[in-house]
Design a protein around this motif. Structure first.
Motif, mmCIF file in Angstrom:
data_model
loop_
_atom_site.group_PDB
_atom_site.id
_atom_site.type_symbol
_atom_site.label_atom_id
_atom_site.label_comp_id
_atom_site.label_asym_id
_atom_site.label_seq_id
_atom_site.Cartn_x
_atom_site.Cartn_y
_atom_site.Cartn_z
ATOM 1 N N ALA A 41 4.017 11.122 -1.189
ATOM 2 C CA ALA A 41 4.915 10.236 -1.916
ATOM 3 C C ALA A 41 5.220 8.980 -1.114
ATOM 4 C CB ALA A 41 6.205 10.970 -2.264
ATOM 5 N N SER A 42 5.447 9.140 0.199
ATOM 6 C CA SER A 42 5.749 7.973 1.036
ATOM 7 C C SER A 42 4.581 7.000 1.078
ATOM 8 C CB SER A 42 6.097 8.426 2.458
ATOM 9 O OG SER A 42 7.402 8.979 2.495
ATOM 10 N N ARG A 43 3.374 7.534 1.070
ATOM 11 C CA ARG A 43 2.199 6.667 1.086
ATOM 12 C C ARG A 43 1.918 6.055 -0.280
ATOM 13 N NH1 ARG A 43 -1.773 10.716 4.557
ATOM 14 N NH2 ARG A 43 -0.829 10.327 6.610
ATOM 15 N N ALA A 44 2.114 6.845 -1.325
ATOM 16 C CA ALA A 44 1.749 6.396 -2.665
ATOM 17 C C ALA A 44 2.768 5.430 -3.268
ATOM 18 C CB ALA A 44 1.581 7.602 -3.587
ATOM 19 N N GLY A 45 4.051 5.559 -2.900
ATOM 20 C CA GLY A 45 5.079 4.732 -3.520
ATOM 21 C C GLY A 45 4.829 3.238 -3.409
ATOM 22 N N PRO A 46 4.637 2.692 -2.197
ATOM 23 C CA PRO A 46 4.396 1.249 -2.079
ATOM 24 C C PRO A 46 3.125 0.788 -2.773
ATOM 25 C CG PRO A 46 5.114 2.164 0.018
ATOM 26 C CD PRO A 46 4.843 3.321 -0.877
ATOM 27 N N SER A 47 2.056 1.590 -2.714
ATOM 28 C CA SER A 47 0.819 1.174 -3.371
ATOM 29 C C SER A 47 0.963 1.217 -4.892
ATOM 30 C CB SER A 47 -0.356 2.051 -2.910
ATOM 31 O OG SER A 47 -0.145 3.401 -3.244
ATOM 32 N N ALA A 48 1.716 2.187 -5.409
ATOM 33 C CA ALA A 48 1.984 2.223 -6.848
ATOM 34 C C ALA A 48 2.764 0.991 -7.280
ATOM 35 C CB ALA A 48 2.763 3.488 -7.200
ATOM 36 N N ALA A 49 3.736 0.575 -6.457
ATOM 37 C CA ALA A 49 4.515 -0.627 -6.774
ATOM 38 C C ALA A 49 3.608 -1.859 -6.846
ATOM 39 C CB ALA A 49 5.604 -0.821 -5.728
ATOM 40 N N ARG A 50 2.719 -1.999 -5.877
ATOM 41 C CA ARG A 50 1.818 -3.161 -5.874
ATOM 42 C C ARG A 50 0.899 -3.146 -7.087
ATOM 43 N NH1 ARG A 50 1.686 -1.735 -0.325
ATOM 44 N NH2 ARG A 50 -0.292 -0.620 -0.624
ATOM 45 N N GLU A 51 0.331 -1.994 -7.401
ATOM 46 C CA GLU A 51 -0.602 -1.924 -8.533
ATOM 47 C C GLU A 51 0.118 -2.196 -9.847
ATOM 48 O OE1 GLU A 51 -3.665 1.196 -10.715
ATOM 49 O OE2 GLU A 51 -2.992 1.608 -8.663
ATOM 50 N N LEU A 52 1.321 -1.650 -9.996
ATOM 51 C CA LEU A 52 2.077 -1.884 -11.226
ATOM 52 C C LEU A 52 2.404 -3.358 -11.384
ATOM 53 C CD1 LEU A 52 3.618 -0.965 -13.723
ATOM 54 C CD2 LEU A 52 5.554 -0.399 -12.248
ATOM 55 N N LEU A 53 2.807 -4.024 -10.321
ATOM 56 C CA LEU A 53 3.134 -5.447 -10.423
ATOM 57 C C LEU A 53 1.899 -6.270 -10.767
ATOM 58 C CD1 LEU A 53 5.625 -5.798 -7.427
ATOM 59 C CD2 LEU A 53 6.172 -5.733 -9.876
ATOM 60 N N ARG A 54 0.736 -5.893 -10.257
ATOM 61 C CA ARG A 54 -0.503 -6.594 -10.634
ATOM 62 C C ARG A 54 -0.768 -6.411 -12.118
ATOM 63 N NH1 ARG A 54 -2.602 -4.467 -5.696
ATOM 64 N NH2 ARG A 54 -3.773 -2.879 -6.855
ATOM 65 N N THR A 55 -0.549 -5.199 -12.607
ATOM 66 C CA THR A 55 -0.746 -4.943 -14.035
ATOM 67 C C THR A 55 0.184 -5.806 -14.883
ATOM 68 O OG1 THR A 55 -1.391 -2.661 -13.588
ATOM 69 C CG2 THR A 55 -0.673 -3.155 -15.822
ATOM 70 N N LEU A 56 1.437 -5.911 -14.476
ATOM 71 C CA LEU A 56 2.412 -6.686 -15.245
ATOM 72 C C LEU A 56 2.102 -8.183 -15.190
ATOM 73 C CD1 LEU A 56 5.748 -4.832 -14.388
ATOM 74 C CD2 LEU A 56 4.199 -4.460 -16.308
ATOM 75 N N ARG A 57 1.461 -8.613 -14.111
ATOM 76 C CA ARG A 57 1.060 -10.022 -14.027
ATOM 77 C C ARG A 57 -0.219 -10.290 -14.783
ATOM 78 N NH1 ARG A 57 2.304 -9.474 -8.357
ATOM 79 N NH2 ARG A 57 0.055 -9.375 -7.962
ATOM 80 N N GLY A 58 -0.883 -9.215 -15.230
ATOM 81 C CA GLY A 58 -2.096 -9.397 -16.006
ATOM 82 C C GLY A 58 -3.328 -9.658 -15.171
ATOM 83 N N ASP A 59 -3.263 -9.368 -13.868
ATOM 84 C CA ASP A 59 -4.425 -9.627 -13.008
ATOM 85 C C ASP A 59 -4.827 -8.368 -12.257
ATOM 86 O OD1 ASP A 59 -2.756 -11.280 -10.170
ATOM 87 O OD2 ASP A 59 -2.313 -9.457 -11.308
ATOM 88 N N LEU A 60 -4.873 -7.219 -12.978
ATOM 89 C CA LEU A 60 -5.217 -5.959 -12.334
ATOM 90 C C LEU A 60 -6.600 -6.028 -11.695
ATOM 91 C CD1 LEU A 60 -4.521 -3.004 -11.792
ATOM 92 C CD2 LEU A 60 -5.508 -2.427 -14.007
ATOM 93 N N ALA A 61 -7.495 -6.821 -12.244
ATOM 94 C CA ALA A 61 -8.851 -6.891 -11.712
ATOM 95 C C ALA A 61 -8.933 -7.751 -10.459
ATOM 96 C CB ALA A 61 -9.800 -7.446 -12.769
ATOM 97 N N ALA A 62 -7.865 -8.440 -10.103
ATOM 98 C CA ALA A 62 -7.919 -9.336 -8.945
ATOM 99 C C ALA A 62 -7.979 -8.549 -7.657
ATOM 100 C CB ALA A 62 -6.685 -10.225 -8.952
#
Length: 348
Positions: A327-348
């Motif tokens: 959980a400690s490792r996955a939490g920050p990476s999940a936050a980054r991926e979710l924010l990329r998705t919300l910005r519409g640039d998941l493929a970046a």
């Protein structure tokens, strides 16, 4: 009320995700149903010492405290979580229970005990503590003694002078069995023969366990038992208990009756005053039911922490990220991926 991201739960997984969102400068809130900090740790039984607690992992950005090894784990870890919330100024709102989550055109609407909340993205970090699993066995309603789940265990002393049947093959079952056996007689039963690890649990073993769980959730299957993958570690306490005969395990009984438990095949019966069901927990995901995420295999199809059917939703503390380290490792990476998705640039 609205935030770009809502994190549901402020345990290990929720705080790890919140840390990542804070570092990214996101607009977010953490909704926690508990009255105070600490997640599930604040409910651990008082006699569980810090040095006997199973795999306490640091939260991102803050080392574990230098505490008395004999101190109650529940107190030390709860204080540590509270410190993490303060250090990083995490916007935790409590007690706020999320009762249902529905989709909208641009995100989600959450029905909560504090009113309606809307969000563009969600991190669900509700863990398992609120969903103790009670297996169905014939005769449970006939048993005249006491039945309790491991989640309700507070210490061994209350069982002194009674015979206790402990059901379950996980770490908590073993820890509670050993404690109880120091004050009274016990019988230990498990569904399958326990697998003991004599070499500890190193990073290679951890990666192998995570890979197996990840394979299941990618296929839309329930995560399964962690102990079934990792095995049980032989600690000094385990070795001492084995020498006393405490860990002479029996297969699970066929039924309960008024006075105890029975095995029909060999007409065996064990009298019991107490049955302790240390039978684990299930993911607390009822509030996500309106999203209809269940796959035909009975689980939620995942890609890492991202829900395949709903990329604006991440489950941290589920499947391969269910351990405190994961959980400690996955939490920050999940936050980054979710924010990329919300910005519409998941493929970046």
């Amino acid at each position: 009320m609205h935030n770009d991201v809502v994190v549901i739960g402020a345990g290990q997984a929720g705080l790890a995700a919140a840390y990542g969102l804070r570092r990214a400068g996101a607009d977010f809130v953490v909704l926690d149903a508990e009255d105070g900090p600490g997640g599930a740790w604040q409910h651990r039984w008082p006699s569980l010492r810090l040095d006997r607690a199973h795999r306490i992992a640091p939260l991102p950005g803050l080392p574990l405290p230098d505490a008395d090894p004999a101190a109650p784990a529940s107190e030390v870890v709860a204080a540590y979580f509270a410190d993490h919330e303060r250090r990083f100024d995490l916007p935790v709102r409590r007690p706020v229970a999320v009762r249902a989550v529905h989709r909208t055109d641009d995100g989600f609407v959450l029905a909560t005990s504090a009113g309606e909340w809307t969000a563009r993205g969600l991190v669900n970090a509700t863990g398992t503590w609120t969903r103790p699993f009670w297996p169905a066995y014939p005769g449970r309603e006939l048993f005249r003694g006491r039945q309790l789940h491991a989640a309700d265990y507070r210490g061994a002393e209350e069982f002194r002078g009674r015979h206790v049947v402990v059901v379950g093959g996980g770490t908590s079952a073993v820890q509670q069995l050993i404690e109880i056996s120091e004050v009274t007689s016990t019988t230990w039963v498990t569904r399958r023969e326990p697998v003991w690890r004599t070499d500890g649990f190193d990073e290679d073993a951890g990666r192998a366990a995570v890979a197996l769980v990840d394979q299941r959730v990618r296929a839309g299957l329930p995560p399964g038992s962690v102990v079934g993958v990792t095995g049980l570690v032989e600690t000094e306490a385990v070795l001492a208990a084995r020498a006393r005969g405490v860990l002479d395990r029996m297969p699970v009984f066929d039924r309960l009756d008024a006075d105890g438990v029975a095995w029909d095949a060999d007409h065996r019966h064990v009298r019991a005053d107490v049955v302790l069901w240390a039978t684990g927990f299930r993911p607390a995901l009822e509030h996500l039911a309106p999203l209809r995420l269940r796959a035909p295999g009975g689980g939620i199809t995942m890609d890492g922490t991202r829900v395949v059917a709903e990329p604006r939703l991440h489950l941290v503390g589920y499947g391969p990220s269910a351990s405190t380290i994961g959980a400690s490792r996955a939490g920050p990476s999940a936050a980054r991926e979710l924010l990329r998705t919300l910005r519409g640039d998941l493929a970046a």
